[in-house]
Structures are given as C-alpha cells and as structure tokens.
Design an enzyme around this catalytic site. Structure first.
Site, PDB file in Angstrom:
ATOM      1  N   HIS A 166       0.752  -1.092   0.016  1.00  0.00           N
ATOM      2  CA  HIS A 166       0.034  -0.016   0.014  1.00  0.00           C
ATOM      3  C   HIS A 166       0.852   1.287  -0.036  1.00  0.00           C
ATOM      4  O   HIS A 166       0.416   2.287   0.367  1.00  0.00           O
ATOM      5  CB  HIS A 166      -1.043  -0.115   1.017  1.00  0.00           C
ATOM      6  CG  HIS A 166      -1.755  -1.211   1.395  1.00  0.00           C
ATOM      7  ND1 HIS A 166      -2.788  -1.568   0.934  1.00  0.00           N
ATOM      8  CD2 HIS A 166      -1.250  -2.330   2.077  1.00  0.00           C
ATOM      9  CE1 HIS A 166      -3.369  -2.671   1.322  1.00  0.00           C
ATOM     10  NE2 HIS A 166      -2.281  -3.360   2.255  1.00  0.00           N
ATOM     11  N   SER A 287      14.870  22.382 -14.834  1.00  0.00           N
ATOM     12  CA  SER A 287      13.646  23.109 -15.172  1.00  0.00           C
ATOM     13  C   SER A 287      14.036  24.208 -15.673  1.00  0.00           C
ATOM     14  O   SER A 287      15.159  24.779 -15.276  1.00  0.00           O
ATOM     15  CB  SER A 287      13.075  23.263 -13.833  1.00  0.00           C
ATOM     16  OG  SER A 287      12.276  24.634 -13.704  1.00  0.00           O
ATOM     17  N   LYS A 293      15.796  22.422  -9.675  1.00  0.00           N
ATOM     18  CA  LYS A 293      15.150  20.886 -10.059  1.00  0.00           C
ATOM     19  C   LYS A 293      16.045  19.783 -10.894  1.00  0.00           C
ATOM     20  O   LYS A 293      16.880  20.276 -11.624  1.00  0.00           O
ATOM     21  CB  LYS A 293      13.835  21.061 -10.779  1.00  0.00           C
ATOM     22  CG  LYS A 293      12.696  22.031 -10.005  1.00  0.00           C
ATOM     23  CD  LYS A 293      11.921  20.920  -9.499  1.00  0.00           C
ATOM     24  CE  LYS A 293      11.152  20.237 -10.346  1.00  0.00           C
ATOM     25  NZ  LYS A 293       9.479  20.403 -10.523  1.00  0.00           N
ATOM     26  N   GLU A 300       9.326   9.604 -16.532  1.00  0.00           N
ATOM     27  CA  GLU A 300       7.853   9.714 -16.924  1.00  0.00           C
ATOM     28  C   GLU A 300       7.393   9.489 -18.241  1.00  0.00           C
ATOM     29  O   GLU A 300       6.337   9.041 -18.628  1.00  0.00           O
ATOM     30  CB  GLU A 300       7.819  11.398 -16.676  1.00  0.00           C
ATOM     31  CG  GLU A 300       7.966  11.704 -15.308  1.00  0.00           C
ATOM     32  CD  GLU A 300       8.059  13.312 -15.318  1.00  0.00           C
ATOM     33  OE1 GLU A 300       7.015  13.893 -14.596  1.00  0.00           O
ATOM     34  OE2 GLU A 300       9.312  13.671 -15.685  1.00  0.00           O
TER      35      GLU A 300
END
Ligand code: ARG
Length: 467
Positions: A166, A287, A293, A300
């Site tokens: 979970h 970024s 970042k 992704e």
C-alpha cells in the site's frame, strides 16, 4: 525515401479493364498503405525471391524468367536502400510498388511473379517476417535490461531498504531483492516473446487469395527458404489471421505495464522526500525556471508510452473483432499499430536499461528509511512466537502495544528500553534487540525466494545461468 503524387500508373490500370477510371483522390487516400507499409520492403523482396525460386523449381516459370526476377528484385532493394526508389501512392502498397518497378526493369517477365499468390498471402508473409524480427530484437533488449538489473542486484544484495505494501512501510527488504523482482517480471516477458516466436513460425505464402492454388507449388520449400518451421495448414485461416500481431501487442502491453511500474518507482525514489536514488544527468532534465530541479523525464515518458502501447492493442483487437473470414481490407489497419508500439517499446526498454545502469543508489537514505515506520514489528512478533512460545495472534497483539508505546514516545522499537518492553510482556529478554535491527530482520528471511542476502545471491546465480 521520396514519394510522388504525379501521374504514374495506378493499381486499377494494373489489373485491367474492369475499372474504367482511376480512383478518386479520397479513395486513393483512404485506400493507400504505402505511406507506412514501405517499412516492409525488405521482407516483401525476400518473400518474392523465395516465391520466384520455388516457381522455377516447380517448372511453373522458366529459369530465365526467375533469374531476371531475382536480379530485378535485388536492384529494387538497393534502390530503396539508397533512397532512389520513387514510391507511388497510386500503386497503393509496397507489393504493387515493387511489382510495378520490376516490370520497368525486366519487362513482361515481371508479370509472372504473381503466379500462384495473392496480396493476401503476400502481406501476411511480409508482416509475419517483420513481427518475427521485431520479437527477436525485443528478446535481446529484454536480456540487456535483465543483465543491468542483475548487476545492480549483485552490487546491492546487502543494501537494506523499506519494503512497501500500500506504499506504506511494511518490512525491511534488500535493494538486491527488489531489483530481482523486476528480473522476474522481465524474464516472464522474455518467455512470452519466445513463445510468440514459436507460435508465428509458420509460412503463409502459397495460401494465395484464400483457397490455395491449382499450380503445383511447394510450400515447404518457400517455408524453409524464409526460415519458417513449416507452412501454415489452412489457407483460409492463413489470410484471416492476425494473431501474431495481437500477440506481439499483448506482450508489448504487459511489458509496458512492467516498465511503467518501474518508471513510477524511479519517479518516487528520486524525489527529495524519498531520496533513494539519484538519476544521472543523462536521464534527467532541469527546469527552465526552478534551478534546484532535476526531473525524471525519461522515466515519466516511459510511464506514458504505456498508454500508446496499450492503446494499440485495443485498437487492433477492435479492428479484428467481428471480421468475417477470410481477408478484409480492415486488416490493413494492423501495421501502424504494431509499428508504433514496437518503436515505443524498443525506446522504453533502452531508456530503462540506461537509467537502471546509471542511477546512483543512496544506501544511507535507504537504510534510514528501512528502520523507520516500525518496519521490524513483525520480527518482534516472530521473536515472541519463537523464543517465548506465544501464539502468533497474541504476539501480534503484544507487538501492537509496543508500537503504540514507541509512537507515544516518538522513538523506534529498538529504542525502547528492556524495562519498557517487559512492562508489556514479561517474557521479553535482551536477546530481542538482536532481531530489531533491519540487518537482522533481512538476514533472517531465508525462506526460498525471501529477502535474505544469501537467498538473493542464489537467485542472482540462477538467472545468470539463464541470461
Ligand atoms: N495493403 C494491403 C494490406 O495491408 C495488402 C493486401 C491487399 N489485398 C487485397 N485483396 N486488397 O492488407
């Protein structure tokens, strides 16, 4: 490769008088497949060469015509590969483009190549050959990904990390063990690929339009020349069947789901909050506005490619659903789905192999997280069963009380004093502290397939012998 829309000969002209005028522009656009099936040029030419050779061997065409055909087909192959070949949409597809060019090159002998075959068995052949090669490439790509995981697993057989259910901390595991879970998944994908190669290894050529042919062809000869185990057994099924494409897409979809789960873990692990891994610069981006970042874009995109691949499976299942036997033009829609899924899958596996190889494992962060969240609570319960003779359900209850006490104090289980533990259950001795560390916890899980480093090393050896 150039493509012309000029007034070359159209396919209607090629099959003669029944069609008075050429197709309308819209008909041409919906009907033509050359824009994508030119990808099958090498398979088409291979198939034609095998067919011509067999026709001559059987005395159906002359040896002289066969020689002209083989020579002409080789010329076409080099014209296509050097980018000189002019593809024509008016000629619909790769089969007609090659045949028309062969007529330019060798004259009337070209007209004998299509004896005892149809575009229905021809396209089934070309596409099968293409899918077979793609499956072989996929098998190799999966082997490289498995090898990358085996190396990381070996390196980190002792590295502890939290195991989750979970997405909540469950029990400590080793990072090597977690890597080996992916080896199992991609190993199953590779088995599916191998089975699919076996399933499709039958030659369709010679089924002709759907009924077979009256010419004395030798389908075993063409099957062998083209590297198939044997010819297909039913000519109607042969030109109706796209199971090999559906099987490729379903295998690709399952593999893509595995890649996507891995991608998701990489995204989570590389957040500053988790910090389990650091992706290499090669597989991340910055970024444009936030200088701090480092984004896991490659992961992704792998996660997103699953959408395209699964979509292709559903698209082709839907195309095939309800088609009467035998061939229908609907089936022309099979290729783009398979081509797109194959390209996406190849790229996704390669990107993942790179990420897995390059990523830095932050063992300190993994270890700190492995011990938090009362991850060794099960070890305390097991100790109570083993050493104090409690039934597991009672031990579970006692451990629950210990977790509640630690939570109240804001400390870990191993940080409770012996007196505190004994206030919960008098049978507890100092020996319990030997099982409350994460290292002791993982080392104890020696059951077959368990997370103990010794067990993980056995599984690595098993896979090394098979990769
Ligand atoms: N371009 C066609 C396809 O991809 C080739 C087969 C055409 N056969 C036919 N009878 N029209 O399916």
């Amino acid at each position: 490769m150039a493509e012309d829309h000029k007034d070359t000969k159209s396919s209607n002209q090629m099959w003669g008088g029944r069609f008075a005028s050429g197709p309308s522009a819209i008909m041409e656009e919906i009907n033509a497949s050359i824009g994508f099936d030119k990808k099958l040029y090498a398979q088409d030419i291979r198939g034609s060469k095998a067919h011509a050779t067999m026709l001559a061997h059987q005395g159906i065409i002359s040896a002289e015509d066969k020689d002209k055909m083989l020579h002409g087909l080789d010329t076409i192959l080099s014209e296509i590969e050097s980018g000189q070949f002019v593809f024509s949409r008016k000629l619909e597809d790769i089969h007609m483009n090659v045949e028309a060019r062969l007529a330019d090159l060798i004259g009337s002998a070209a007209g004998r190549l299509h004896t005892a075959r149809s575009r229905n068995d021809q396209v089934a052949l070309d596409f099968r050959l293409w899918v077979k090669e793609e499956l072989q490439k996929t098998e190799q790509a999966l082997s490289r990904l498995i090898a990358a995981f085996l190396d990381r697993a070996e390196e980190h057989a002792d590295t502890v990390m939290p195991g989750f259910t979970h997405l909540q901390t469950a029990q400590p595991v080793t990072f090597g063990h977690h890597c080996m879970a992916y080896v199992e998944m991609f190993g199953r994908d590779r088995q599916r690929v191998r089975h699919a190669i076996e399933h499709l290894d039958e030659s369709p050529i010679g089924a002709a339009a759907l009924a077979g042919t009256g010419y004395p062809i030798d389908r075993h000869m063409t099957a062998q020349a083209l590297g198939f185990r044997e010819p297909t057994r039913n000519s109607i099924d042969t030109v109706s069947d796209r199971d090999f494409a559906l099987e490729f897409l379903s295998i690709a979809s399952i593999a893509a789901v595995h890649l996507s789960r891995l991608a998701e873990e990489i995204v989570i692990w590389s957040t500053p909050q988790f910090g389990f891994i650091r992706l290499s610069d090669a597989f991340s981006t910055g970024s444009s506005i936030m200088p701090q970042k480092k984004n896991p874009d490659a992961a992704e995109l792998v996660r997103a490619k699953t959408g395209r691949i699964n979509g292709s499976l559903i698209a082709l299942l839907t195309v095939m659903k309800g088609l009467p036997l035998a061939y229908s033009k609907d089936m022309q829609e099979d290729k783009e789905q398979v081509f797109d899924a194959a390209e996406s899958l190849e790229l996704a596996i390669a990107a993942m192999t790179g990420m897995v190889t390059d990523m830095t494992i932050r063992t300190d962060k993994m270890k700190a997280a492995a011990g938090s969240g009362y991850s060794t609570a099960t070890d305390l319960a097991d100790w109570l069963v083993r050493e104090a003779g409690l039934p597991f359900r009672d031990a579970h209850h006692v451990t629950g009380n210990a977790v509640a006490m630690a939570e109240k104090k804001g400390c870990d289980l191993a940080e409770l004093s012996l007196e505190e533990l004994q206030s919960i259950n008098a049978a507890i001795t100092a020996d319990v502290f030997n099982v409350l560390t994460v290292e002791a916890s993982v080392a104890s899980r020696k059951s077959f397939g368990g997370t103990a480093p010794s067990e993980v090393r056995k599984q690595i050896a098993w896979w090394r012998a098979r990769n």
